[in-house]
Design a protein around this motif. Structure first.
Motif, PDB file in Angstrom:
ATOM      1  N   ARG A   1     -68.146  41.486  -0.539  1.00  0.00           N
ATOM      2  CA  ARG A   1     -67.948  42.223  -1.793  1.00  0.00           C
ATOM      3  C   ARG A   1     -66.481  42.495  -2.078  1.00  0.00           C
ATOM      4  N   LEU A   2     -65.580  41.906  -1.278  1.00  0.00           N
ATOM      5  CA  LEU A   2     -64.155  42.141  -1.449  1.00  0.00           C
ATOM      6  C   LEU A   2     -63.442  40.871  -1.884  1.00  0.00           C
ATOM      7  N   CYS A   3     -62.362  41.032  -2.655  1.00  0.00           N
ATOM      8  CA  CYS A   3     -61.534  39.901  -3.054  1.00  0.00           C
ATOM      9  C   CYS A   3     -60.714  39.438  -1.840  1.00  0.00           C
ATOM     10  N   PRO A   4     -60.101  38.262  -1.897  1.00  0.00           N
ATOM     11  CA  PRO A   4     -59.354  37.763  -0.731  1.00  0.00           C
ATOM     12  C   PRO A   4     -58.294  38.721  -0.216  1.00  0.00           C
ATOM     13  N   GLU A   5     -57.539  39.380  -1.115  1.00  0.00           N
ATOM     14  CA  GLU A   5     -56.482  40.285  -0.664  1.00  0.00           C
ATOM     15  C   GLU A   5     -57.068  41.489   0.071  1.00  0.00           C
ATOM     16  N   CYS A   6     -58.079  42.118  -0.529  1.00  0.00           N
ATOM     17  CA  CYS A   6     -58.701  43.275   0.121  1.00  0.00           C
ATOM     18  C   CYS A   6     -59.439  42.849   1.382  1.00  0.00           C
ATOM     19  N   ARG A   7     -59.965  41.627   1.382  1.00  0.00           N
ATOM     20  CA  ARG A   7     -60.674  41.139   2.559  1.00  0.00           C
ATOM     21  C   ARG A   7     -59.724  40.974   3.740  1.00  0.00           C
ATOM     22  N   ARG A   8     -58.519  40.502   3.455  1.00  0.00           N
ATOM     23  CA  ARG A   8     -57.537  40.332   4.531  1.00  0.00           C
ATOM     24  C   ARG A   8     -57.206  41.676   5.176  1.00  0.00           C
ATOM     25  N   ILE A   9     -57.057  42.702   4.356  1.00  0.00           N
ATOM     26  CA  ILE A   9     -56.749  44.027   4.882  1.00  0.00           C
ATOM     27  C   ILE A   9     -57.925  44.557   5.699  1.00  0.00           C
ATOM     28  N   ASP A  10     -59.131  44.412   5.152  1.00  0.00           N
ATOM     29  CA  ASP A  10     -60.311  44.928   5.827  1.00  0.00           C
ATOM     30  C   ASP A  10     -60.503  44.264   7.184  1.00  0.00           C
ATOM     31  N   VAL A  11     -60.351  42.939   7.240  1.00  0.00           N
ATOM     32  CA  VAL A  11     -60.516  42.215   8.498  1.00  0.00           C
ATOM     33  C   VAL A  11     -59.417  42.589   9.477  1.00  0.00           C
ATOM     34  N   ALA A  12     -58.190  42.728   8.966  1.00  0.00           N
ATOM     35  CA  ALA A  12     -57.074  43.070   9.845  1.00  0.00           C
ATOM     36  C   ALA A  12     -57.256  44.442  10.466  1.00  0.00           C
ATOM     37  N   VAL A  13     -57.751  45.387   9.684  1.00  0.00           N
ATOM     38  CA  VAL A  13     -57.993  46.730  10.212  1.00  0.00           C
ATOM     39  C   VAL A  13     -59.086  46.688  11.274  1.00  0.00           C
ATOM     40  N   ALA A  14     -60.119  45.880  11.014  1.00  0.00           N
ATOM     41  CA  ALA A  14     -61.196  45.766  11.991  1.00  0.00           C
ATOM     42  C   ALA A  14     -60.686  45.185  13.305  1.00  0.00           C
ATOM     43  N   GLU A  15     -59.665  44.307  13.203  1.00  0.00           N
ATOM     44  CA  GLU A  15     -59.106  43.687  14.407  1.00  0.00           C
ATOM     45  C   GLU A  15     -57.863  44.419  14.913  1.00  0.00           C
TER      46      GLU A  15
ATOM     47  N   ALA B   1     -73.884  23.918 -15.127  1.00  0.00           N
ATOM     48  CA  ALA B   1     -74.193  25.207 -14.510  1.00  0.00           C
ATOM     49  C   ALA B   1     -73.049  26.158 -14.793  1.00  0.00           C
ATOM     50  N   SER B   2     -73.391  27.404 -15.070  1.00  0.00           N
ATOM     51  CA  SER B   2     -72.392  28.431 -15.344  1.00  0.00           C
ATOM     52  C   SER B   2     -72.326  29.383 -14.158  1.00  0.00           C
ATOM     53  N   VAL B   3     -71.113  29.557 -13.626  1.00  0.00           N
ATOM     54  CA  VAL B   3     -70.897  30.424 -12.466  1.00  0.00           C
ATOM     55  C   VAL B   3     -70.036  31.606 -12.904  1.00  0.00           C
ATOM     56  N   HIS B   4     -70.512  32.806 -12.653  1.00  0.00           N
ATOM     57  CA  HIS B   4     -69.788  34.018 -13.045  1.00  0.00           C
ATOM     58  C   HIS B   4     -69.151  34.652 -11.811  1.00  0.00           C
ATOM     59  N   TYR B   5     -67.891  35.061 -11.973  1.00  0.00           N
ATOM     60  CA  TYR B   5     -67.194  35.725 -10.886  1.00  0.00           C
ATOM     61  C   TYR B   5     -67.765  37.117 -10.651  1.00  0.00           C
ATOM     62  N   GLN B   6     -67.670  37.566  -9.428  1.00  0.00           N
ATOM     63  CA  GLN B   6     -67.994  38.943  -9.104  1.00  0.00           C
ATOM     64  C   GLN B   6     -66.732  39.790  -9.203  1.00  0.00           C
ATOM     65  N   LYS B   7     -66.907  41.101  -9.204  1.00  0.00           N
ATOM     66  CA  LYS B   7     -65.764  42.010  -9.188  1.00  0.00           C
ATOM     67  C   LYS B   7     -65.633  42.622  -7.803  1.00  0.00           C
ATOM     68  N   CYS B   8     -64.396  42.656  -7.327  1.00  0.00           N
ATOM     69  CA  CYS B   8     -64.128  43.241  -6.018  1.00  0.00           C
ATOM     70  C   CYS B   8     -64.582  44.697  -6.011  1.00  0.00           C
ATOM     71  N   GLU B   9     -65.328  45.047  -4.995  1.00  0.00           N
ATOM     72  CA  GLU B   9     -65.843  46.414  -4.883  1.00  0.00           C
ATOM     73  C   GLU B   9     -64.722  47.434  -4.762  1.00  0.00           C
TER      74      GLU B   9
ATOM     75  N   ALA C   1     -49.884  53.270  -0.611  1.00  0.00           N
ATOM     76  CA  ALA C   1     -50.903  53.352   0.427  1.00  0.00           C
ATOM     77  C   ALA C   1     -51.876  52.194   0.274  1.00  0.00           C
ATOM     78  N   CYS C   2     -52.579  51.889   1.361  1.00  0.00           N
ATOM     79  CA  CYS C   2     -53.588  50.825   1.316  1.00  0.00           C
ATOM     80  C   CYS C   2     -54.667  51.196   0.303  1.00  0.00           C
ATOM     81  N   PRO C   3     -55.086  50.268  -0.565  1.00  0.00           N
ATOM     82  CA  PRO C   3     -56.085  50.596  -1.578  1.00  0.00           C
ATOM     83  C   PRO C   3     -57.468  50.824  -1.010  1.00  0.00           C
ATOM     84  N   ILE C   4     -57.712  50.492   0.264  1.00  0.00           N
ATOM     85  CA  ILE C   4     -59.027  50.689   0.859  1.00  0.00           C
ATOM     86  C   ILE C   4     -59.057  52.044   1.546  1.00  0.00           C
ATOM     87  N   ASP C   5     -60.103  52.790   1.318  1.00  0.00           N
ATOM     88  CA  ASP C   5     -60.207  54.141   1.853  1.00  0.00           C
ATOM     89  C   ASP C   5     -60.767  54.100   3.265  1.00  0.00           C
TER      90      ASP C   5
END
Length: 211
Positions: A153-167, A114-122, A185-189
């Protein structure tokens, strides 16, 4: 003449064994047959490779870094089911298809791949491994403020920031502290008000301490 009675009864009742190869032979529903991989659930964690007692599973990254292939060598597989048991996303199953006989010249082609393709962080565009929705829901089950659909839709690094901001604990993330040290600045708008509230450590120093 007793044997004639036995012979007659056997002919009258018909065969009691499977008709294979002259007919289909049914296998029990839970029979451990061929290994099947669902590429939509595989995250490439390598657990199956580690637990495979027959060393029959391989993970091979794509040359362009955009994914990987997972291969099961049927000649080596002993159908123990360890890969299915330990797969955290249930991407591996053993079907009740037991037809594994093949000619010797096909031994290198007799595989499951099986071939698994990575997604790109939004957000940042980095390659990332796909995480099934069921896995993310389990991870963030105790965090209703986190949008599972967004973090998927986010990579682990961006996901950590997004979750931290939510909390509202963004200033306690190592990655953000590294960004702050570089005056980036934070890369997330995020909305400006929320950014000033949750990401004060990311504001450039000339904004934090105006002259």
């Amino acid at each position: 003449m007793e044997f004639l009675k036995v012979l007659w009864n056997n002919l009258r009742k018909g065969p009691v064994t499977e008709p294979f190869p002259f007919g289909e032979a049914e296998a029990p529903e839970r029979f451990r047959g061929k290994v099947v991989i669902d590429p939509g659930l595989c995250v490439g964690c390598g657990t199956c490779v580690h637990v495979c007692v027959a060393d029959a599973i391989r993970l091979s990254p794509h040359r362009d870094g955009g994914g990987f292939d997972i291969t099961v060598w049927r000649n080596a597989c002993c159908l123990c089911g360890q890969c299915r048991h330990y797969c955290p996303t249930k991407a591996i199953s053993l079907v009740n298809d037991w037809h594994t006989a093949h000619r010797a010249e096909r031994k290198y082609a007799f595989i499951e791949r099986a071939s698994v393709h990575y997604q790109k962080c939004e957000n940042c565009g980095a390659h990332m491994r796909f995480l099934p929705g069921a896995v993310l829901k389990k991870i963030y089950a105790d965090h209703p403020e986190v949008s599972v659909e967004r973090v998927s839709r986010l990579c682990p690094e961006c996901r950590r920031i997004d979750v931290a901001v939510a909390e509202e604990r963004a200033c306690h993330i190592d990655f953000i502290e590294r960004l702050a040290a570089k005056e980036q600045a934070c890369p997330i708008d995020f909305p400006q008000q929320q950014a000033r509230k949750g990401l004060a450590c990311l504001l450039p120093r000339h904004e934090e301490n105006p002259q």
